[in-house]
Design an enzyme around this catalytic site. Structure first.
Site, PDB file in Angstrom:
ATOM      1  N   ASP A  80       0.854  -1.185   0.000  1.00 23.61           N
ATOM      2  CA  ASP A  80       0.000   0.000   0.000  1.00 23.61           C
ATOM      3  C   ASP A  80       0.893   1.239   0.000  1.00 23.61           C
ATOM      4  O   ASP A  80       1.974   1.238   0.599  1.00 23.61           O
ATOM      5  CB  ASP A  80      -0.897  -0.028   1.239  1.00 23.61           C
ATOM      6  CG  ASP A  80      -2.029   0.976   1.169  1.00 23.61           C
ATOM      7  OD1 ASP A  80      -2.061   1.758   0.198  1.00 23.61           O
ATOM      8  OD2 ASP A  80      -2.861   0.984   2.079  1.00 23.61           O
ATOM      9  N   ASP A 266      -8.584  -6.370   1.362  1.00 23.13           N
ATOM     10  CA  ASP A 266      -7.574  -6.435   2.421  1.00 23.13           C
ATOM     11  C   ASP A 266      -8.118  -5.756   3.664  1.00 23.13           C
ATOM     12  O   ASP A 266      -8.937  -4.830   3.574  1.00 23.13           O
ATOM     13  CB  ASP A 266      -6.265  -5.771   1.990  1.00 23.13           C
ATOM     14  CG  ASP A 266      -6.313  -4.255   2.146  1.00 23.13           C
ATOM     15  OD1 ASP A 266      -5.830  -3.747   3.172  1.00 23.13           O
ATOM     16  OD2 ASP A 266      -6.875  -3.588   1.251  1.00 23.13           O
TER      17      ASP A 266
END
Length: 372
Positions: A80, A266
């Site tokens: 990320d 996620d």
């Protein structure tokens, strides 16, 4: 209608879709090692640039051979960008950083120095870590932020995405990674304003990326899933391109988003719930041919409840995880009651196996829907 994408090819293997990626924020899924996670059926992890650049630090990650070597994980890794975490930090306390057109400057409480995250640095770090899926830096907002803030976020997110792609191309050429390159995802912002979601998605599609993510917190202030915005964003991104429901991990919400066409998910929620004694269970054996993800198809098992003191059963019917095939619910109740750290590992393995089983059920449901 185009078929749903059913796999994603990465440098560390083909990732079947849909896929749930546990949050291994600092390079680890808490309370479990790489083999535990693999055995639970997990095929990919998400790690966080914002946190890794602080601890253990980017030079340390590189010195230890990159994220795969450092963590012992040989499957795909998504990193990320860290934009959401930086935004959250600054939103809580404006004194801890600022967001400008150039990038994000922040200094977490207790840190001895300031950190800078620009679109270019974000890409450089993720490639240096050896990530398989790289995420562009985006300017995150809350759904309740003002119209002016949402406009600014979309404009900045588009500009940053273009800079990310340019730096990505430069780095690939410099590192000679054209033949076996990581994937690059961009994030669609726009808050709860359909016109801005459309503007952002169309601009990002024009730039061109390997995949996309739903940007911004996916829940409203009451904790309800923003189904209209999630559905709209999926409609804006062609089905042959993977779309990631960033931060979605509640089993019911995962199933809802999967039916919209989201293929990646996620969240830290399943593993955090596990450590706090909230375990996931199907209401019936999911291997039963008649089992469907409908009505009340799962429930929570609060392991501290006294009803489980002598429960000589697994957590969930038919569960084949390491925990359920070896230990009873009563034993897990005992472990938690005495504060035994083994409980965290066993509970985490189970919730991860629940999520990977859920992915298989969703894949089967999607196949049946496509054939009908």
């Amino acid at each position: 209608m185009p078929a749903h994408l059913n796999a994603l090819a990465t440098r560390h293997g083909v990732l079947p879709l849909p896929a749930f990626l546990p949050d291994a924020t600092f390079g680890t899924v808490r309370a479990a090692d790489a083999d535990d996670v693999r055995t639970a059926g997990v095929r990919a992890l998400v790690m966080n640039t914002f946190h890794l650049m602080q601890k253990p630090g980017s030079s340390t990650v590189q010195a230890l051979g990159g994220l795969h070597a450092m963590t012992g994980w040989n499957g795909p890794i998504m990193t990320d960008s860290g934009g959401f975490q930086a935004y959250s930090l600054i939103r809580r306390n404006a004194k801890q950083g600022r967001i400008t057109d150039q990038g994000i400057v922040f200094q977490p409480e207790g840190a001895g120095r300031k950190f800078q995250l620009t679109p270019e640095k974000c890409i450089q770090l993720q490639l240096a870590y050896g990530a398989d899926i790289v995420v562009c830096l985006d300017d995150c907002t809350h759904v309740d932020d003002s119209l002016a803030e949402q406009h600014a976020s979309v404009r900045r997110t588009i500009r940053w995405a273009l800079r990310c792609k340019q730096e990505f191309a430069r780095q690939l050429a410099m590192r000679r990674l054209d033949d076996e390159r990581p994937l690059l995802f961009a994030v669609v912002q726009g808050g709860g304003i359909p016109e801005l979601r459309r503007e952002c998605a169309e601009a990002l599609l024009e730039i061109g990326f390997d995949g996309y993510g739903y940007g911004g917190w996916p829940l409203d202030t009451q904790g309800t899933l923003l189904t209209e915005m999630l559905a709209l964003t999926r409609e804006l991104i062609p089905l042959h391109l993977p779309l990631h429901a960033l931060g979605v991990g509640h089993p019911e919400y995962v199933a809802t988003c999967a039916r919209m066409g989201y293929r990646l998910f996620d969240s830290a929620l399943p593993t955090r719930d596990a450590r706090h004694g909230r375990l996931y269970a199907f209401t019936a054996d999911p291997r039963d041919p008649g089992f469907r993800l409908a009505d009340r198809w799962f429930h929570y098992v609060y392991v501290e409840d006294d009803r489980y003191i002598k429960a000589d059963t697994p957590i969930s019917p038919g569960c084949d995880c390491y925990t359920c095939t070896r230990y009873s619910l009563g034993y897990l109740h005992h472990l938690q009651a005495i504060g035994e750290t083994l409980f965290y590992r066993l509970a985490t393995i189970h919730n991860l196996r629940f999520m990977s089983t859920l992915m298989g059920l969703i894949a089967a449901e999607t196949t049946v829907a496509s054939a009908s």
